[in-house]
Design an enzyme around this catalytic site. Structure first.
Site, PDB file in Angstrom:
ATOM      1  N   GLY A  74       0.833  -1.197   0.000  1.00 43.92           N
ATOM      2  CA  GLY A  74       0.000   0.000   0.000  1.00 43.92           C
ATOM      3  C   GLY A  74       0.869   1.250   0.000  1.00 43.92           C
ATOM      4  O   GLY A  74       2.044   1.212   0.364  1.00 43.92           O
ATOM      5  N   CYS A  75       0.287   2.341  -0.423  1.00 46.16           N
ATOM      6  CA  CYS A  75       1.068   3.570  -0.535  1.00 46.16           C
ATOM      7  C   CYS A  75       1.515   4.084   0.823  1.00 46.16           C
ATOM      8  O   CYS A  75       2.682   4.442   1.015  1.00 46.16           O
ATOM      9  CB  CYS A  75       0.277   4.631  -1.297  1.00 46.16           C
ATOM     10  N   TYR A  76       0.605   4.125   1.788  1.00 41.30           N
ATOM     11  CA  TYR A  76       0.992   4.579   3.130  1.00 41.30           C
ATOM     12  C   TYR A  76       2.040   3.657   3.753  1.00 41.30           C
ATOM     13  O   TYR A  76       3.035   4.131   4.297  1.00 41.30           O
ATOM     14  CB  TYR A  76      -0.230   4.651   4.047  1.00 41.30           C
TER      15      TYR A  76
END
Lengths: 342, 342, 342, 342
Positions: free
Chosen positions: A145-147
């Site tokens: 995921g990006c986070y």
């Protein structure tokens, strides 16, 4: 001979960014592009920035459309990747840009996604200890995921170096593309421009268990993460402000040294010179991670801040980087640490 | 063997964009980087998005620093290029990104810039009739202004085809990077965000005579241009809305056909499918020009709208495109029509 | 005794802005608030900026809900106002913020809206000749469109003074709130931020006949308008750049004098000092119209530029101003020329 | 009889916002407006949104210019207020919008501002325990910093209720107007738009000791604050994400109850309904503070998030609110909890 790549979910933001990168990749030839509700449309109407592919027509996502490629990228809604992947041969590299195969804990999956756990694939964050080796030769990859990408890389040296207590506090700002093209009122330009707002407060964001998984593995102990994502008035970018109480004995010099050592040889992670802080504008469209760290003596906390482009290193760039490793290409092929600024 | 390129004015927005493009150019090796007030500083502090060049130090702009290169790009304030160019040998390609050598009329130069006219160099807008030939083998190139690039290409087919009366009305919106890094109150983020405002109204903008020069040459008659530039709350991009009364007998079909024919073989100009209008987001960071045209029967006007990235096709991309032609490289080498969106 | 006001369509942007203004109006008491799909919800969830009304619950739009008020504001989709208005008594002031009763020509209505013409009501742009008188004591008011407000006031003195040829060219930029809360992909923040794009090019925008109606009435001859609206990356504001060929004999001094005279006594229209140009930021949230005009001698055109807040003077502020006149209150009551900036 | 108010520093953002509020204040008459480098200019050229004051001319800041008013607002650079205040009589209300009289500790002042401590004035955050009483009848008021306003009110109930450990972690995003009109490269629109970046990391921001002072007073024990401010691409607004470890025994119900009780009667502070989170857009131009709080069981932390307009409640609105109390007017006179949105 070129590597033939198919993209399932080519009309969304993740799919579009992936195509942008693949167009610049010297070893890849872009094959089938598929979509769901947009099947039958020309890509030029859906992704008007991808001029070289403007005349390409989206096919419906199906095993037939995706067959005959060396690599298949899945940019599908959560929960749909397993069914598609199953229909593709074991020798095909499948790179899943969704969440389905990221979490090792079936319980976490069920808690946060409410469906049955599909399994675990090699994790496409090569900068994590052991991850690069697991990706070499892999035929299935789960892109992070990006986070979790931004947060894990910000705190990795602190936890790997035993410098931080296992209770992290993270507040991150994201551009709106992180929410995709979903037609929701709070994502309208009128609502977003000029406004900052939090969401998924209190540990409910689905990326929380993924961060915990990464940081706990690095720390060698269970790390809790208090995670607050906020929506910022910009299209792209994540700025993750991460901190944790320093372990007894940790000094500013220890912290700096740990970060310098951790990222000395990483092609996409840049520890900035002391005193210079990251800005999301500097990594716009690039696969770079810009990081800075400080020790706040008065509060006795290590503060690490990272900036990434959520669509590039946070999604599609991470996918291409992982593909490069899996297929034995140079890890940086087709990727860049140059941002588009101002 | 790589072409060695120097950049004078490497700390500004035009210089930074040029370096971004040169970093991706397969035939160019980046040589000296020079600056004025920033000489002695590392590029990483000035252009934090150009990570591969972060450790490079700016030299003061001088003939010595710029010597020994195959091409020298000048991104200097208006009026300073001639003196620098004179010190460089005739065999060196000098690409001027300033205004000094664009205007053929000394009177226009003096009216709009208030100093002595430096001369005329081959004009770096290859899409204009005759321009490409003049650029081949040239050792001096004047890169067009950003607005003239957008406006000339929007109206070229209408005037080349004899379809428009010679009185053009142009209203264009630009991103703030067009004004450079100058520290002026109206360019502060607080002033710009959420606001549209005009400037240089009534024909006083310095790009006006350049547009008139280009359009008159194409039309074969003197064209007047009523030009109103506006500042938009975005960093990059120009959207130029251009119109002129239709010449008697001109029809919507004539107009469409003229535009299709004019740009059928241009690698960087894209006439969009009917009904699709350009957006600056689609050309962000790309060298493409997206154009659409319509005939408004009620007002009897041809309306052509173009979108470019003012820093790429409007400045640094145009410079690289011209360099490619001058040096006999493929015209599109190192350039892309893929934008960074969303 | 307070004037009781009901608002039909209280959950949209126009309705929300109206409520913001009514909350500050010393003579108005806010009565029923109605909605369609949002009926039953608290306003606090729909318009979180209207804290004083947060606990109010939306009722379904019906004659019953709207009965018993002195004034009813209709902020409904086009085509729905007539049916609602018919159910309200003739003694009730009905202020329609939609388009239904603006156009005098049934043919124009049918061409641009595709349904049967509902009629014509007194037109809520008091600055037009004769409009103020028609509004006094009126019990039905058609609030102008946002673009026609900006454009008509920008060009009124030029046409009233016989200074401009009857072929106007208008390019206007609008903030996204002009498109309402509709969930359309091109209105997503990710698409809007950093981008300028045109729409409704070539005379197809529905506000075109309204501009033509206003300007022709003022000019005393049929005026054509070439109108190009563009979407700007901001929430609010319209910047209208309007021009027309000067009539023979018109000079810069004539033009200035005509504008000074036309607006000397208008409380909401401000002709800026020479050399100062309007910016939408300056009228943010205010009912002011800021205007500047110039004569471009080289192109022989009069150029007038206006800035308004599309939601305030362009919609809800215009509605309140008209209500004030219709009910015999001071025209400026509850309205302000102070913007919220920066 | 109207209260006559003078504003020293009328050309900056704080001064402009103050004038916007004073224009709407029913009991105030605006007197002298002074400036430094802008003295002699018309306000219309400096604050084009304040149309009613456009013809007013700035005087140089001096005791003479400021004499003869009931209240004098100082919007001056840090360190300049004491000298001006000394020249004004003791019976005049002086409201300092700078930092000079906020900190009780001379040592803190010297550490963070590097000059001699000027003293302590009654603190203009009426919502703090005891603050309102100290403001009643006061003739000197120190308006709080914008960040301390947002952070203190976010955490006050948690610390007043003994629910949080004394180690707070705060990450706040601010609009660019918080940095004033200073001409610095990183505040240019080109740099700010599309970018999030931190600054003053590690406890070095000057608002840190003020937060510690407020929270420690409320908690009854020394509270440390790890404070990271970030610059967001918007003109106005602060979103403060604040958290602290829960004290043993604290539950989600305790937390909710403490916040409900603390703010039940505060006219400008609104605890949002459970599940609704604040957005800066909702308080744009308003004096409201919107707050939400949650208890994250997994991380065992209390998370409180507040949104304010940094120029209104964070500066000029707080100043007016304090003036109202000091002069015995109704506390909410001339102030509003209605934001300008979208």
């Amino acid at each position: 001979m070129a590597i033939r790549a198919a993209v399932a979910g080519a009309s969304g933001y993740a799919g579009g960014e992936l195509l942008r990168l693949l167009l610049a990749h010297p070893e890849v030839e872009i094959g089938a592009l598929t979509g769901h509700s947009n099947a039958g449309q020309k890509l030029g109407a859906l992704q008007p920035h991808l001029l070289p592919l403007a005349e390409r027509v989206l096919e419906p996502t199906s095993a037939e459309a995706l067959a005959g490629h060396d690599v298949v990228f899945l940019a599908l809604p959560h929960g749909q990747s397993a069914a598609v992947a199953q229909q593709l041969g074991d020798e095909v590299l499948v790179v899943d840009m969704g969440a389905d195969f990221r979490l090792r804990s079936p319980a976490d999956w069920e808690t946060f996604y409410g469906s049955e756990h599909a399994g675990v694939w090699p994790y496409g964050l090569p900068e994590l200890p052991g991850a690069r080796a697991a990706l070499e030769g892999a035929r299935r990859v789960a892109v992070p995921g990006c986070y979790p990408t931004a947060v894990s890389l910000a705190l990795l040296p602190a936890y790997a170096g035993g410098l931080a207590e296992p209770e992290a506090v993270v507040v991150a700002a994201t551009g709106t593309s992180g929410a995709g093209k979903a037609l929701k009122p709070h994502l309208l330009g009128s609502e977003v421009m000029g406004s900052m707002s939090p969401y998924g407060v209190g540990g409910s964001h689905r990326h929380t268990p993924e961060m915990i998984q990464n940081l706990s593995a690095v720390a060698g102990e269970q790390v809790s993460v208090s995670f607050t994502p906020t929506l910022a008035p910009m299209s792209r970018g994540i700025l993750a402000t991460c901190s944790a109480k320093a372990k007894p004995g940790a000094t500013a010099a220890h912290v700096r040294a740990a970060y310098e050592k951790a990222y000395a040889d990483e092609p996409f992670v840049r520890l900035l010179p002391e005193g210079q802080w990251p800005a999301t504008a500097s990594v716009y469209g690039s696969n770079a991670v810009q990081i800075q760290v400080a020790y706040d003596g008065a509060a006795d906390r290590v503060i690490a801040i990272s900036a990434i482009d959520n669509l590039t290193k946070g999604t599609a760039g991470g996918a291409v980087q992982s593909m490069n490793i899996a297929l034995g290409l140079g890890e940086t092929t087709g990727l860049s640490t140059t941002g588009v600024a101002p």
